[in-house]
Design a protein around this motif. Structure first.
Motif, short mmCIF file in Angstrom:
data_model
loop_
_atom_site.label_atom_id
_atom_site.label_comp_id
_atom_site.label_asym_id
_atom_site.label_seq_id
_atom_site.Cartn_x
_atom_site.Cartn_y
_atom_site.Cartn_z
N ALA A 214 0.94 -1.27 -0.28
CA ALA A 214 0.09 -0.16 -0.08
C ALA A 214 0.91 1.25 -0.04
N ASN A 215 0.44 2.35 -0.88
CA ASN A 215 1.09 3.50 -0.89
C ASN A 215 2.47 3.45 -1.59
N VAL A 216 2.92 2.18 -1.97
CA VAL A 216 3.96 2.37 -3.23
C VAL A 216 3.42 2.39 -4.40
N ASP A 217 3.94 3.54 -5.01
CA ASP A 217 3.47 3.91 -6.28
C ASP A 217 4.37 3.87 -7.44
N GLY A 218 5.42 2.72 -7.21
CA GLY A 218 6.33 2.48 -8.35
C GLY A 218 7.72 2.39 -7.65
N ALA A 219 8.79 2.39 -8.28
CA ALA A 219 10.11 2.03 -7.93
C ALA A 219 10.99 2.81 -8.76
N LEU A 220 12.23 3.19 -7.73
CA LEU A 220 13.29 3.72 -8.41
C LEU A 220 14.43 2.63 -8.36
#
Ligand SMILES: O=C[C@H](O)COP(=O)(O)O
Length: 255
Positions: A226-232
């Motif tokens: 939840a609340n992870v909107d992508g990755a670097l």
């Protein structure tokens, strides 16, 4: 303009990549257009490849950005690049405040804030990096550090359109170690609450990326929190096969 709030998978090549790596950009540009999911994608190559990379990605959904910028638009700053120069090369995003810049170049939250403002001035999206060290985590200071860095690094005026947050626990970068999903969830929920309290509706929409040893084999698990909107993504963004495999996590998560 409506902000792009789709999940963002962003690659940071750091000080890696030569002209021969441009084939990877070409493969990524072709590959992202075949994804069966609704995300945005970005690669930040070294500045030596920036202009050619943007040309190679012109007809693709793959966006190209840079890894740092100076706070000023021009001047006597040998070796630096301005946000305006990145925009002039058709870059769309710039990473600011990466922990390697904070460590190697002693960048402070105030420096990061100035660079974020520079990014906005040039019309770029700022990807503002924050994250705790191993000692800070062991000392139970993670959330305090995140609050301090968010307050110090983000200028007033941050919106979902002009800013992306990247949470990168320093001890997870390039180590193969990752926090537990419960720890990621706690950190992202905390940052979301902080962003909402300061930026209201914009804070609710602003994307918060997770970074630190994201690989094809853990992407679904980490990006599903939840609340992870992508990755670097660092190391695994150097090869198109790995980068695209991480993007494909969203084919599973959005199915
Ligand atoms: O900017 C990217 C991060 O520092 C993560 O790097 P990594 O995926 O190699 O751990």
């Amino acid at each position: 303009m409506t902000p792009d709030v789709r999940p963002l998978v962003a690659g940071n090549w750091k000080m890696n990549g030569t002209r021969s790596s441009l084939d990877e950009i070409k493969a990524m540009a072709a590959g992202v257009d075949l994804l069966n999911c609704n995300i945005s994608t970005l690669i930040c190559p070294p500045v030596s490849l920036l202009y050619v990379a943007t040309a190679l990605a012109t007809d693709s959904a793959l966006e190209i950005g840079a890894q740092d910028c100076h706070a000023r638009a021009s001047g006597a700053h040998t070796g630096d690049i301005s946000a305006e120069m990145i925009a002039d090369c058709f870059g769309t995003h710039v990473i600011v405040g990466h922990s390697e810049r904070r460590t190697d170049h002693k960048e402070t939250d105030a420096d990061v804030r100035a660079k974020t403002e520079a990014a906005w001035r040039a019309g770029l999206v700022a990807i503002v990096c924050i994250g705790e060290t191993e000692a800070e985590r062991k000392g139970g200071k993670t959330l305090d550090v995140l609050r301090t860095q968010l307050v110090g690094s983000l200028p007033d005026g941050a919106t979902a359109e002009n800013t992306v947050i990247a949470y990168e626990p320093v001890w997870a970068i390039g180590t193969g170690l990752t926090p537990s999903t419960a720890d990621v969830e706690e950190a992202h929920a905390f940052m979301r609450a902080e962003l909402k309290s300061r930026f209201a509706g914009e804070g609710a929409k602003m994307r918060i990326l997770y970074g630190g040893s994201v690989k094809p084999n853990n992407a679904v698990e980490l990006l599903g929190v939840a609340n992870v909107d992508g990755a670097l993504v660092g190391g695994a963004s150097l090869k198109s096969a790995d980068f695209l495999a991480i993007c494909k996590a969203y084919e599973t998560l959005q199915a």
